[in-house]
Design a protein around this motif. Structure first.
Motif, PDB file in Angstrom:
ATOM      1  N   ILE A   6      14.086 -12.543  39.484  1.00  0.00           N
ATOM      2  CA  ILE A   6      12.645 -12.782  39.660  1.00  0.00           C
ATOM      3  C   ILE A   6      11.947 -12.771  38.308  1.00  0.00           C
ATOM      4  N   GLY A   7      12.283 -11.813  37.454  1.00  0.00           N
ATOM      5  CA  GLY A   7      11.697 -11.764  36.110  1.00  0.00           C
ATOM      6  C   GLY A   7      11.992 -13.024  35.320  1.00  0.00           C
ATOM      7  N   ALA A   8      13.229 -13.529  35.426  1.00  0.00           N
ATOM      8  CA  ALA A   8      13.601 -14.756  34.725  1.00  0.00           C
ATOM      9  C   ALA A   8      12.817 -15.954  35.260  1.00  0.00           C
ATOM     10  N   LEU A   9      12.677 -16.033  36.587  1.00  0.00           N
ATOM     11  CA  LEU A   9      11.919 -17.145  37.174  1.00  0.00           C
ATOM     12  C   LEU A   9      10.444 -17.071  36.792  1.00  0.00           C
ATOM     13  N   ILE A  10       9.892 -15.867  36.752  1.00  0.00           N
ATOM     14  CA  ILE A  10       8.492 -15.707  36.332  1.00  0.00           C
ATOM     15  C   ILE A  10       8.316 -16.224  34.906  1.00  0.00           C
ATOM     16  N   GLU A  11       9.267 -15.892  34.031  1.00  0.00           N
ATOM     17  CA  GLU A  11       9.176 -16.373  32.646  1.00  0.00           C
ATOM     18  C   GLU A  11       9.287 -17.891  32.585  1.00  0.00           C
ATOM     19  N   MET A  12      10.170 -18.478  33.386  1.00  0.00           N
ATOM     20  CA  MET A  12      10.268 -19.940  33.428  1.00  0.00           C
ATOM     21  C   MET A  12       8.946 -20.546  33.865  1.00  0.00           C
ATOM     22  N   MET A  13       8.338 -19.950  34.884  1.00  0.00           N
ATOM     23  CA  MET A  13       7.063 -20.462  35.386  1.00  0.00           C
ATOM     24  C   MET A  13       5.956 -20.313  34.341  1.00  0.00           C
ATOM     25  N   ARG A  14       6.028 -19.256  33.545  1.00  0.00           N
ATOM     26  CA  ARG A  14       5.022 -19.018  32.518  1.00  0.00           C
ATOM     27  C   ARG A  14       5.052 -20.112  31.449  1.00  0.00           C
ATOM     28  N   VAL A  15       6.246 -20.532  31.045  1.00  0.00           N
ATOM     29  CA  VAL A  15       6.345 -21.483  29.938  1.00  0.00           C
ATOM     30  C   VAL A  15       6.247 -22.949  30.363  1.00  0.00           C
ATOM     31  N   VAL A  16       6.363 -23.218  31.657  1.00  0.00           N
ATOM     32  CA  VAL A  16       6.213 -24.588  32.150  1.00  0.00           C
ATOM     33  C   VAL A  16       4.725 -24.865  32.356  1.00  0.00           C
ATOM     34  N   ARG A  17       4.294 -26.023  31.934  1.00  0.00           N
ATOM     35  CA  ARG A  17       2.870 -26.361  32.089  1.00  0.00           C
ATOM     36  C   ARG A  17       2.510 -26.480  33.566  1.00  0.00           C
ATOM     37  N   ASP A  18       1.232 -26.359  33.860  1.00  0.00           N
ATOM     38  CA  ASP A  18       0.753 -26.549  35.225  1.00  0.00           C
ATOM     39  C   ASP A  18       1.135 -27.946  35.680  1.00  0.00           C
ATOM     40  N   GLY A  19       1.763 -28.051  36.813  1.00  0.00           N
ATOM     41  CA  GLY A  19       2.222 -29.334  37.326  1.00  0.00           C
ATOM     42  C   GLY A  19       3.629 -29.689  36.868  1.00  0.00           C
ATOM     43  N   GLY A  20       4.208 -28.846  36.001  1.00  0.00           N
ATOM     44  CA  GLY A  20       5.559 -29.082  35.515  1.00  0.00           C
ATOM     45  C   GLY A  20       6.594 -28.790  36.589  1.00  0.00           C
ATOM     46  N   ILE A  21       7.829 -29.152  36.301  1.00  0.00           N
ATOM     47  CA  ILE A  21       8.905 -29.049  37.283  1.00  0.00           C
ATOM     48  C   ILE A  21       9.995 -28.115  36.777  1.00  0.00           C
ATOM     49  N   LEU A  22      10.450 -27.241  37.652  1.00  0.00           N
ATOM     50  CA  LEU A  22      11.650 -26.443  37.410  1.00  0.00           C
ATOM     51  C   LEU A  22      12.757 -27.018  38.284  1.00  0.00           C
ATOM     52  N   PHE A  23      13.922 -27.230  37.684  1.00  0.00           N
ATOM     53  CA  PHE A  23      15.071 -27.822  38.366  1.00  0.00           C
ATOM     54  C   PHE A  23      16.202 -26.809  38.297  1.00  0.00           C
ATOM     55  N   HIS A  24      16.728 -26.440  39.457  1.00  0.00           N
ATOM     56  CA  HIS A  24      17.781 -25.429  39.526  1.00  0.00           C
ATOM     57  C   HIS A  24      18.996 -25.977  40.268  1.00  0.00           C
ATOM     58  N   ILE A  25      20.163 -25.660  39.758  1.00  0.00           N
ATOM     59  CA  ILE A  25      21.397 -25.795  40.529  1.00  0.00           C
ATOM     60  C   ILE A  25      22.091 -24.450  40.431  1.00  0.00           C
ATOM     61  N   VAL A  26      22.337 -23.834  41.571  1.00  0.00           N
ATOM     62  CA  VAL A  26      23.023 -22.538  41.610  1.00  0.00           C
ATOM     63  C   VAL A  26      24.310 -22.699  42.412  1.00  0.00           C
ATOM     64  N   PRO A  27      25.346 -21.910  42.086  1.00  0.00           N
ATOM     65  CA  PRO A  27      26.623 -22.064  42.782  1.00  0.00           C
ATOM     66  C   PRO A  27      26.518 -21.778  44.276  1.00  0.00           C
ATOM     67  N   LYS A  28      27.241 -22.564  45.043  1.00  0.00           N
ATOM     68  CA  LYS A  28      27.356 -22.287  46.475  1.00  0.00           C
ATOM     69  C   LYS A  28      28.218 -21.035  46.651  1.00  0.00           C
ATOM     70  N   ARG A  29      28.079 -20.407  47.778  1.00  0.00           N
ATOM     71  CA  ARG A  29      28.786 -19.159  48.066  1.00  0.00           C
ATOM     72  C   ARG A  29      30.288 -19.268  47.809  1.00  0.00           C
ATOM     73  N   GLY A  30      30.900 -20.365  48.154  1.00  0.00           N
ATOM     74  CA  GLY A  30      32.335 -20.518  47.992  1.00  0.00           C
ATOM     75  C   GLY A  30      32.763 -21.191  46.697  1.00  0.00           C
ATOM     76  N   ALA A  31      31.828 -21.416  45.761  1.00  0.00           N
ATOM     77  CA  ALA A  31      32.184 -22.084  44.511  1.00  0.00           C
ATOM     78  C   ALA A  31      33.234 -21.298  43.735  1.00  0.00           C
ATOM     79  N   LEU A  32      33.145 -19.982  43.795  1.00  0.00           N
ATOM     80  CA  LEU A  32      34.182 -19.101  43.255  1.00  0.00           C
ATOM     81  C   LEU A  32      34.814 -18.364  44.429  1.00  0.00           C
ATOM     82  N   PRO A  33      36.118 -18.334  44.516  1.00  0.00           N
ATOM     83  CA  PRO A  33      36.765 -17.630  45.622  1.00  0.00           C
ATOM     84  C   PRO A  33      36.302 -16.176  45.751  1.00  0.00           C
ATOM     85  N   ALA A  34      35.995 -15.516  44.632  1.00  0.00           N
ATOM     86  CA  ALA A  34      35.554 -14.120  44.677  1.00  0.00           C
ATOM     87  C   ALA A  34      34.216 -13.957  45.400  1.00  0.00           C
ATOM     88  N   ASP A  35      33.413 -15.019  45.457  1.00  0.00           N
ATOM     89  CA  ASP A  35      32.096 -14.940  46.107  1.00  0.00           C
ATOM     90  C   ASP A  35      32.143 -15.249  47.595  1.00  0.00           C
TER      91      ASP A  35
END
Length: 123
Positions: A6-35
């Motif tokens: 949450i802290g990292a996302l807040i910082e991303m939102m702080r530095v992006v201009r109003d109307g700017g876009i954040l683009f995320h790709i996060v691993p799916k649950r099974g991307a690593l067998p350990a997960d």
């Protein structure tokens, strides 16, 4: 890999201009067998890390162990949990997010969830 998501996302939102876009790709649950067996991270998990200001040095040992070590995935996502994390961060930042694109399986490699949001900062 970010202890205080949450802290990292807040910082991303702080530095992006109003109307700017954040683009995320996060691993799916099974991307690593350990997960594959791990539960999906929840809003309570995200908020606990945020309020306790987890860092690589202060993250609880049991969380690191569950992640498979210091280089593992701390958070386990589905598309809904990713959207929830971004919503929580926007709420803490005092702004809003508008989902402009989402994919349960990203079209780049297909092993992640994709979310693109437009940032609306407080007036």
């Amino acid at each position: 890999h970010v202890p205080d998501l949450i802290g990292a996302l807040i910082e991303m939102m702080r530095v992006v201009r109003d109307g700017g876009i954040l683009f995320h790709i996060v691993p799916k649950r099974g991307a690593l067998p350990a997960d594959a067996h791990r539960p999906i991270s929840t809003a309570d998990n995200f908020n606990k890390a945020y309020t306790q200001k987890w860092t690589p040095e202060t993250i609880p040992a049991d969380v690191v162990e569950a992640a498979g070590g210091a280089r593992g995935h701390i958070w386990v996502f589905n598309l809904n949990s990713l959207k929830e994390a971004v919503r929580i961060a926007a709420q803490h930042a005092g702004g809003e997010v508008e989902v402009i694109a989402e994919e349960d399986s990203d079209t780049k490699v297909s092993n992640g969830h994709m979310l693109a949001v437009r940032i609306h900062k407080p007036k």
